[in-house]
Structure formats: C-alpha cells, structure tokens
Design a protein around this motif. Structure first.
Motif, PDB file in Angstrom:
ATOM      1  N   TYR A 170       0.845  -1.209   0.000  1.00  0.00           N
ATOM      2  CA  TYR A 170       0.000   0.000   0.000  1.00  0.00           C
ATOM      3  C   TYR A 170       0.874   1.250   0.000  1.00  0.00           C
ATOM      4  CZ  TYR A 170      -3.210   3.635   1.476  1.00  0.00           C
ATOM      5  OH  TYR A 170      -3.936   4.799   1.550  1.00  0.00           O
ATOM      6  N   GLU A 171       0.444   2.241  -0.777  1.00  0.00           N
ATOM      7  CA  GLU A 171       1.093   3.549  -0.756  1.00  0.00           C
ATOM      8  C   GLU A 171       0.118   4.593  -1.265  1.00  0.00           C
ATOM      9  OE1 GLU A 171       5.386   4.226  -1.823  1.00  0.00           O
ATOM     10  OE2 GLU A 171       4.460   5.392  -3.437  1.00  0.00           O
ATOM     11  N   ARG A 172       0.103   5.730  -0.623  1.00  0.00           N
ATOM     12  CA  ARG A 172      -0.643   6.884  -1.128  1.00  0.00           C
ATOM     13  C   ARG A 172       0.319   8.058  -1.178  1.00  0.00           C
ATOM     14  NH1 ARG A 172      -2.942  10.322   3.184  1.00  0.00           N
ATOM     15  NH2 ARG A 172      -2.266   9.460   5.186  1.00  0.00           N
ATOM     16  N   GLU A 173       0.128   8.917  -2.155  1.00  0.00           N
ATOM     17  CA  GLU A 173       1.073  10.017  -2.330  1.00  0.00           C
ATOM     18  C   GLU A 173       0.391  11.214  -2.970  1.00  0.00           C
ATOM     19  OE1 GLU A 173       3.154   9.680  -6.665  1.00  0.00           O
ATOM     20  OE2 GLU A 173       4.167   8.643  -5.018  1.00  0.00           O
TER      21      GLU A 173
ATOM     22  N   ALA B 253       0.459  17.793  -8.978  1.00  0.00           N
ATOM     23  CA  ALA B 253      -0.747  17.974  -8.152  1.00  0.00           C
ATOM     24  C   ALA B 253      -1.719  16.813  -8.314  1.00  0.00           C
ATOM     25  CB  ALA B 253      -1.427  19.304  -8.460  1.00  0.00           C
ATOM     26  N   ILE B 254      -1.186  15.607  -8.507  1.00  0.00           N
ATOM     27  CA  ILE B 254      -2.002  14.403  -8.615  1.00  0.00           C
ATOM     28  C   ILE B 254      -1.834  13.583  -7.349  1.00  0.00           C
ATOM     29  CG2 ILE B 254      -2.378  12.247  -9.876  1.00  0.00           C
ATOM     30  CD1 ILE B 254      -1.258  13.673 -12.367  1.00  0.00           C
ATOM     31  N   ALA B 255      -2.945  13.194  -6.754  1.00  0.00           N
ATOM     32  CA  ALA B 255      -2.929  12.305  -5.597  1.00  0.00           C
ATOM     33  C   ALA B 255      -3.163  10.880  -6.089  1.00  0.00           C
ATOM     34  CB  ALA B 255      -3.996  12.703  -4.593  1.00  0.00           C
ATOM     35  N   THR B 256      -2.356   9.949  -5.613  1.00  0.00           N
ATOM     36  CA  THR B 256      -2.434   8.567  -6.071  1.00  0.00           C
ATOM     37  C   THR B 256      -2.520   7.623  -4.877  1.00  0.00           C
ATOM     38  OG1 THR B 256      -1.091   9.092  -8.023  1.00  0.00           O
ATOM     39  CG2 THR B 256      -1.290   6.767  -7.442  1.00  0.00           C
ATOM     40  N   VAL B 257      -3.379   6.616  -5.004  1.00  0.00           N
ATOM     41  CA  VAL B 257      -3.467   5.524  -4.032  1.00  0.00           C
ATOM     42  C   VAL B 257      -3.226   4.232  -4.799  1.00  0.00           C
ATOM     43  CG1 VAL B 257      -4.905   4.324  -2.337  1.00  0.00           C
ATOM     44  CG2 VAL B 257      -5.150   6.802  -2.670  1.00  0.00           C
ATOM     45  N   ARG B 258      -2.305   3.403  -4.326  1.00  0.00           N
ATOM     46  CA  ARG B 258      -2.012   2.134  -5.001  1.00  0.00           C
ATOM     47  C   ARG B 258      -1.816   1.042  -3.954  1.00  0.00           C
ATOM     48  NH1 ARG B 258       2.660   5.175  -5.567  1.00  0.00           N
ATOM     49  NH2 ARG B 258       2.050   5.918  -7.613  1.00  0.00           N
ATOM     50  N   TYR B 259      -2.271  -0.146  -4.287  1.00  0.00           N
ATOM     51  CA  TYR B 259      -2.087  -1.298  -3.406  1.00  0.00           C
ATOM     52  C   TYR B 259      -2.413  -2.565  -4.196  1.00  0.00           C
ATOM     53  CZ  TYR B 259      -7.169  -0.773  -3.050  1.00  0.00           C
ATOM     54  OH  TYR B 259      -8.504  -0.635  -3.339  1.00  0.00           O
TER      55      TYR B 259
ATOM     56  N   TYR C 107      -4.324  -2.393  -7.671  1.00  0.00           N
ATOM     57  CA  TYR C 107      -5.321  -1.332  -7.828  1.00  0.00           C
ATOM     58  C   TYR C 107      -4.637   0.033  -7.749  1.00  0.00           C
ATOM     59  CZ  TYR C 107      -8.874  -4.921  -7.011  1.00  0.00           C
ATOM     60  OH  TYR C 107      -9.675  -6.031  -7.094  1.00  0.00           O
ATOM     61  N   ARG C 108      -5.217   0.964  -8.491  1.00  0.00           N
ATOM     62  CA  ARG C 108      -4.645   2.312  -8.528  1.00  0.00           C
ATOM     63  C   ARG C 108      -5.761   3.343  -8.683  1.00  0.00           C
ATOM     64  NH1 ARG C 108       0.639   3.705 -10.389  1.00  0.00           N
ATOM     65  NH2 ARG C 108       0.843   5.912 -10.915  1.00  0.00           N
ATOM     66  N   ARG C 109      -5.697   4.384  -7.891  1.00  0.00           N
ATOM     67  CA  ARG C 109      -6.619   5.515  -8.014  1.00  0.00           C
ATOM     68  C   ARG C 109      -5.800   6.790  -8.159  1.00  0.00           C
ATOM     69  NH1 ARG C 109      -9.110   2.817  -3.523  1.00  0.00           N
ATOM     70  NH2 ARG C 109      -8.491   4.435  -2.054  1.00  0.00           N
ATOM     71  N   GLU C 110      -6.142   7.612  -9.139  1.00  0.00           N
ATOM     72  CA  GLU C 110      -5.481   8.895  -9.334  1.00  0.00           C
ATOM     73  C   GLU C 110      -6.545   9.989  -9.318  1.00  0.00           C
ATOM     74  OE1 GLU C 110      -2.066   8.010 -12.506  1.00  0.00           O
ATOM     75  OE2 GLU C 110      -3.926   6.873 -12.808  1.00  0.00           O
ATOM     76  N   ILE C 111      -6.293  11.031  -8.555  1.00  0.00           N
ATOM     77  CA  ILE C 111      -7.291  12.083  -8.335  1.00  0.00           C
ATOM     78  C   ILE C 111      -6.627  13.434  -8.556  1.00  0.00           C
ATOM     79  CG2 ILE C 111      -9.017  12.998  -6.740  1.00  0.00           C
ATOM     80  CD1 ILE C 111      -8.780  10.342  -5.193  1.00  0.00           C
ATOM     81  N   LEU C 112      -7.282  14.293  -9.312  1.00  0.00           N
ATOM     82  CA  LEU C 112      -6.744  15.623  -9.554  1.00  0.00           C
ATOM     83  C   LEU C 112      -7.874  16.640  -9.615  1.00  0.00           C
ATOM     84  CD1 LEU C 112      -7.317  16.537 -12.757  1.00  0.00           C
ATOM     85  CD2 LEU C 112      -5.563  14.826 -13.173  1.00  0.00           C
TER      86      LEU C 112
END
Length: 207
Positions: A139-142, A148-154, A161-166
């Motif tokens: 797991y990592e979030r950054e 200016a992109i927030a990413t969650v991966r695990y 899985y990966r989520r990218e939010i901007l």
C-alpha cells in the motif's frame, strides 16, 4: 453541481497526463497507510474547489470544498467610518507617528466583521469498492507536488489497484481515474452526504 465532481475513466483533460502515474522523486508526500483523520488526508484543489483524500482500501473518502459555500449571508464589510478617518491616518504616517496611524486604521478602516466568514464543507463523496476480502499489500498513497495528482495504489488478491485524483483548473472539475492490473472490473457505489443541513436566506424567506 454537474461540474463539481466527475468520476473520469478517460484522458483528455487539460492537465498533466496521469496515464503513466507520477514519477518517483523528492517532490512528493507519501505514506504507507490510509489517513485516519482529516489532518492526515492529502489535499487537492484548483482555487475554486478542492478535496481532502483519505486513501482508504475498501472505500475512499473525499471531503469536498467549494468556494461559494460559507457561513453567514451577504454583507458589506466596508467600515462606515473609513472615508472620514483615512486623511487623518495619512497625516499621521507622513509625520512619522506610525503607532498612532496603525491604531487609528485598526479602529476605523478595518472591515467589519473583522474576520472572514468560514468556508463550510461541501459534503463527502465516498467510493465503496465491494469485492472479496483480502489484506492489502504494497500500500502507498502520495501527493505529487509538481503534477498535483494524488495517487493511491495497493495489491489485493493478486490485483494491483490504482486511483489517481486531480483538480483541473482549465476544465474546472475534480476527476478520479480507476485502474487495475491485470485488468479487472471495478465495482463501486458512491454515496454522497453532508454533515450539516444547508439553508439560504432569500429576503425574508429561507430555503
């Protein structure tokens, strides 16, 4: 509200590309666990709206903010004594009486009320990801401070899985991109809520 939050699984935004994900470099905030409270969440925004991203595994929580939602109602902050007091403040400054000028300006020129009304939470968007239970690995979030992109991966049950939010300034939206490897169907529910009831004063009536 149609432009306020968008779940985007496509490219084409006038913002940094997110297909390859953020590069590994020093200009990022990163964590090995989801946020437990608001102060630990990662912020994104475009100057008009924003979100605090908690980075959960089975569910994602976004606390939303939008700049037209704040406490109180319309008001004129201009002090009615400001025009009359301004020449005297200038005279004191010209004579080097800075403390007196500051005291008079503070008493007569400062807007009223002295503090700005507080922004209110626009609400919360929660993404719930149903599926087989399994402990998340790697797991990592950054938050990439350059893009200016927030990413969650695990990884869970062998799927990455990966989520990218901007928050796009040019397109005026919040966008979320969901991806998985190997390709897997993302399933989610996205209930929205707001912690307090909203009201608006319209003349003598309120809505």
């Amino acid at each position: 509200m149609a432009n306020t939050a968008v779940l985007a699984a496509t490219a084409g935004l006038s913002t940094p590309r997110i297909a390859g994900g953020p590069a590994r470099h020093a200009s990022r905030l990163w964590y090995r666990q989801p946020a437990r409270e608001w102060i630990e969440a990662l912020p994104i925004g475009n100057g008009r709206m924003g979100a605090m991203i908690f980075g959960g595994i089975g569910h994602e929580r976004l606390q939303l903010n939008e700049d037209t939602l704040w406490t109180g109602g319309p008001y004129d902050p201009v002090s009615p004594e400001a025009r009359e007091a301004l020449p005297e403040v200038r005279r004191l400054v010209e004579q080097g009486q800075y403390a007196e000028a500051e005291a008079l300006a503070d008493a007569k020129l400062i807007g009223r009320p002295r503090t700005q009304m507080a922004y209110q939470s626009f609400g919360e968007l929660r993404l719930i990801f149903p599926g087989p239970d399994g402990e998340a690995q790697a797991y990592e979030r950054e938050l990439d401070l350059d893009s200016a992109i927030a990413t969650v991966r695990y990884t869970r049950n062998g799927i990455e899985y990966r989520r990218e939010i901007l928050a796009s300034t040019a397109d005026d939206i919040l966008a979320i991109r969901l991806s998985a490897r190997p390709r897997s169907a993302w399933m989610w529910n996205w209930p929205a809520s707001r912690p307090k009831p909203m009201s608006r004063q319209m003349g003598r009536s309120s809505i």
